[in-house]
Motif scaffolding. Structure first.
Motif, PDB file in Angstrom:
ATOM      1  N   THR A   1       6.454   4.128   4.827  1.00  0.00           N
ATOM      2  CA  THR A   1       6.874   3.769   6.179  1.00  0.00           C
ATOM      3  C   THR A   1       8.152   4.488   6.623  1.00  0.00           C
ATOM      4  O   THR A   1       8.224   4.937   7.771  1.00  0.00           O
ATOM      5  CB  THR A   1       7.029   2.239   6.315  1.00  0.00           C
ATOM      6  OG1 THR A   1       5.733   1.658   6.135  1.00  0.00           O
ATOM      7  CG2 THR A   1       7.581   1.844   7.670  1.00  0.00           C
TER       8      THR A   1
ATOM      9  N   THR B   1       0.844  -1.189   0.000  1.00  0.00           N
ATOM     10  CA  THR B   1       0.000   0.000   0.000  1.00  0.00           C
ATOM     11  C   THR B   1       0.886   1.249   0.000  1.00  0.00           C
ATOM     12  O   THR B   1       2.084   1.168   0.315  1.00  0.00           O
ATOM     13  CB  THR B   1      -0.899   0.042   1.241  1.00  0.00           C
ATOM     14  OG1 THR B   1      -0.057   0.191   2.405  1.00  0.00           O
ATOM     15  CG2 THR B   1      -1.760  -1.215   1.361  1.00  0.00           C
TER      16      THR B   1
ATOM     17  N   GLN C   1      -2.016  11.312   8.474  1.00  0.00           N
ATOM     18  CA  GLN C   1      -2.365  10.405   7.373  1.00  0.00           C
ATOM     19  C   GLN C   1      -1.912  11.031   6.051  1.00  0.00           C
ATOM     20  O   GLN C   1      -2.295  12.154   5.739  1.00  0.00           O
ATOM     21  CB  GLN C   1      -3.877  10.146   7.359  1.00  0.00           C
ATOM     22  CG  GLN C   1      -4.327   9.194   6.273  1.00  0.00           C
ATOM     23  CD  GLN C   1      -3.735   7.802   6.421  1.00  0.00           C
ATOM     24  OE1 GLN C   1      -3.626   7.278   7.506  1.00  0.00           O
ATOM     25  NE2 GLN C   1      -3.351   7.203   5.314  1.00  0.00           N
TER      26      GLN C   1
ATOM     27  N   LYS D   1       7.184   7.864   7.943  1.00  0.00           N
ATOM     28  CA  LYS D   1       6.490   7.736   9.222  1.00  0.00           C
ATOM     29  C   LYS D   1       7.497   7.457  10.338  1.00  0.00           C
ATOM     30  O   LYS D   1       7.464   8.103  11.400  1.00  0.00           O
ATOM     31  CB  LYS D   1       5.456   6.611   9.153  1.00  0.00           C
ATOM     32  CG  LYS D   1       4.711   6.400  10.448  1.00  0.00           C
ATOM     33  CD  LYS D   1       3.693   5.281  10.314  1.00  0.00           C
ATOM     34  CE  LYS D   1       2.933   5.064  11.609  1.00  0.00           C
ATOM     35  NZ  LYS D   1       1.940   3.975  11.471  1.00  0.00           N
TER      36      LYS D   1
ATOM     37  N   ASP E   1       0.714   3.552   2.171  1.00  0.00           N
ATOM     38  CA  ASP E   1       1.156   3.703   3.557  1.00  0.00           C
ATOM     39  C   ASP E   1       2.416   2.876   3.821  1.00  0.00           C
ATOM     40  O   ASP E   1       3.327   3.326   4.511  1.00  0.00           O
ATOM     41  CB  ASP E   1       0.048   3.292   4.533  1.00  0.00           C
ATOM     42  CG  ASP E   1      -1.042   4.332   4.661  1.00  0.00           C
ATOM     43  OD1 ASP E   1      -0.819   5.510   4.301  1.00  0.00           O
ATOM     44  OD2 ASP E   1      -2.131   3.966   5.123  1.00  0.00           O
ATOM     45  N   GLU E   2       2.465   1.677   3.272  1.00  0.00           N
ATOM     46  CA  GLU E   2       3.651   0.832   3.453  1.00  0.00           C
ATOM     47  C   GLU E   2       4.860   1.418   2.730  1.00  0.00           C
ATOM     48  O   GLU E   2       5.972   1.403   3.273  1.00  0.00           O
ATOM     49  CB  GLU E   2       3.372  -0.588   2.965  1.00  0.00           C
ATOM     50  CG  GLU E   2       2.395  -1.320   3.852  1.00  0.00           C
ATOM     51  CD  GLU E   2       1.886  -2.625   3.282  1.00  0.00           C
ATOM     52  OE1 GLU E   2       1.494  -3.494   4.078  1.00  0.00           O
ATOM     53  OE2 GLU E   2       1.860  -2.797   2.035  1.00  0.00           O
TER      54      GLU E   2
END
Length: 176
Positions: A131, A125, A146, A134, A127-128
């Protein structure tokens, strides 16, 4: 809320999405925009560290705006983080310059949202893929928001670009 937007694109002349989003950011009150390639070309050693660190003073949120570049940051943005986020400034003894600031990552991707899914071609994804951003934010004490991802950016229509711009402006106006 005062916001610093750091923009990077390895091929700025080819980017209608990042250019549009940069223009949107520049039009929002309380937002300062710094485009790495405009300031430093492609020289990963040319950063004015004092100026870049000073740009973070007094801001509540830092936005990193870039295209996903081979499932990663752009070369200039990676070099920027390596140099600007120095020991003693961003982390380590006395290194709290970014603590309690928000980080918002805004990216464009040429591929579809499905491509960036567990079932898609890259089996990851967005988001992955993000990482490392993040983890970096959390490591220096930032609040990681987000991310905002714009898929199928290559050859996006004017209507699509306008929609991207409106979504970005809404995120800049809000605290999330």
């Amino acid at each position: 809320m005062k916001t610093l937007v750091i923009v990077s694109h390895p091929y700025p002349e080819q980017s209608s999405v990042i250019k549009t989003l940069q223009q949107v950011a520049a039009s929002v009150p309380g937002v300062t925009v710094r485009n790495l390639e405009s300031l430093y070309g492609h020289d990963t050693e040319a950063f004015d560290l004092a100026a870049e660190q000073k740009a973070h003073e007094g801001v509540d949120r830092v936005v990193y705006l870039f295209p996903i570049h081979w499932f990663n940051l752009t070369p200039m943005l990676k070099a920027y983080l390596n140099k600007v986020w120095s020991y003693g400034w961003a982390f380590g003894p006395g290194g709290d310059a970014l603590r309690h600031k928000e980080m918002l990552v805004v990216v464009s991707a040429g591929a579809s949202e499905y491509t960036y899914s567990s079932q898609g071609l890259v089996q990851s994804t967005m988001d992955e893929v993000l990482t490392p951003m993040k983890a970096s934010a959390l490591y220096v004490g930032m609040r990681y928001l987000q991310p905002l991802a714009f898929h199928e950016a290559m050859g996006a229509s004017l209507e699509t670009l306008q929609g991207f711009g409106e979504a970005f402006a809404a995120r800049l106006a809000g605290s999330q």
